[in-house]
Design a protein around this motif. Structure first.
Motif: not given
Length: 256
Positions: A14, A37-39, A42-43, A57, A59, A61
């Motif tokens: 991402s 790891s970060r929504p 990713v979006e 995608g 998401t 950790d």
């Protein structure tokens, strides 16, 4: 290079190098599953990729064992047809050896464990399909060379492990028509440095490393992706077990 009909999984896809590889593969006819790891990242990545082709995608950790297990299950259930894998996830926070804590050391090793097990899941899918595939691990120059300006003992251990994994998997998976390679970059302009440098200062700080590289500049994500996509492609069909220095000449001899 043509990736039509090929599905790529990018661990750490991402942002930075992984994101660029996903974009380049999708632009050349492939599809991509990006894990980050970060929504919000990713979006946004999936939305950007969707303007060029097909993308998904996930998401998570990956330092959390339960999250890593969930990712493996989703990949096995929904993306077992993937024939390309890039392991680009990384943590980079230079600290003197005597200042490292068990917790920050674990952040590197937990990520390596997740990478190991996700790679196993993806490899099993490639074996089951009988199609074979190609994998590229994003290692690091720091796994080969200590740099006084960036004390990185824990990071270097983690990346050196990834280099070793590359060669072992190249040997073990060759019979299944799966190639496994790695690249070893020097300083590349990516968001990873924002973890310990204020975002407004990153460009200035990184520019100070230009002269460190014999070529005279730090790397770009495009520089890295050019090497990675070649190694993923059929053009590199006789290359496996390689760890390529994609580093502006640093391992040949530093300017400083």
């Amino acid at each position: 290079m043509d990736f039509t009909g090929r599905k790529l999984i990018v661990v750490g896809g991402s942002s930075g190098m992984g994101r660029q590889v996903a974009a380049d593969v999708v632009s050349r006819g492939g599809s991509a599953v990006v894990i980050g790891s970060r929504p919000e990242r990713v979006e946004k990545t999936v939305a950007d990729l969707a303007t060029r082709g097909q993308a998904w995608g996930i998401t998570a950790d990956l330092r959390d064992p339960a999250e890593a297990t969930r990712v493996r299950e989703e990949l096995a259930d929904q993306h077992a047809d993937a024939t390309l894998l890039v392991n680009a996830a990384g943590v980079f926070k230079p600290l003197p050896f005597l200042e490292h804590t068990a917790a920050d050391y674990d952040s590197y090793l937990d990520l390596n464990k997740a990478t190991f097990l996700i790679t196993q899941t993806v490899a099993q899918g490639m074996v089951n399909s009988g199609q074979g595939g190609a994998m590229v691990n994003i290692g690091s120059m720091w796994a080969k060379q200590a740099i006084a300006a960036t004390p990185s003992s824990a990071y270097s251990m983690a990346k050196a492990g990834l280099h070793a994994l590359t060669q072992h998997l190249a040997l073990e998976l060759a019979a299944y028509k799966i190639r496994v390679n790695a690249i070893s970059p020097a300083v590349v302009a990516t968001p990873i440095y924002e973890g310990f440098i204020p975002p407004a200062e990153v460009s200035t700080v990184l520019a100070g490393f230009d002269s460190f590289h014999p070529i005279g500049r730090i790397g770009t994500t495009e520089d890295v992706s050019a090497a990675v996509t070649f190694l993923l492609s059929d053009q590199a069909g006789w290359v496996t077990g390689a760890i390529w220095d994609v580093d502006g000449g640093v391992m040949a001899g530093r300017n400083q």
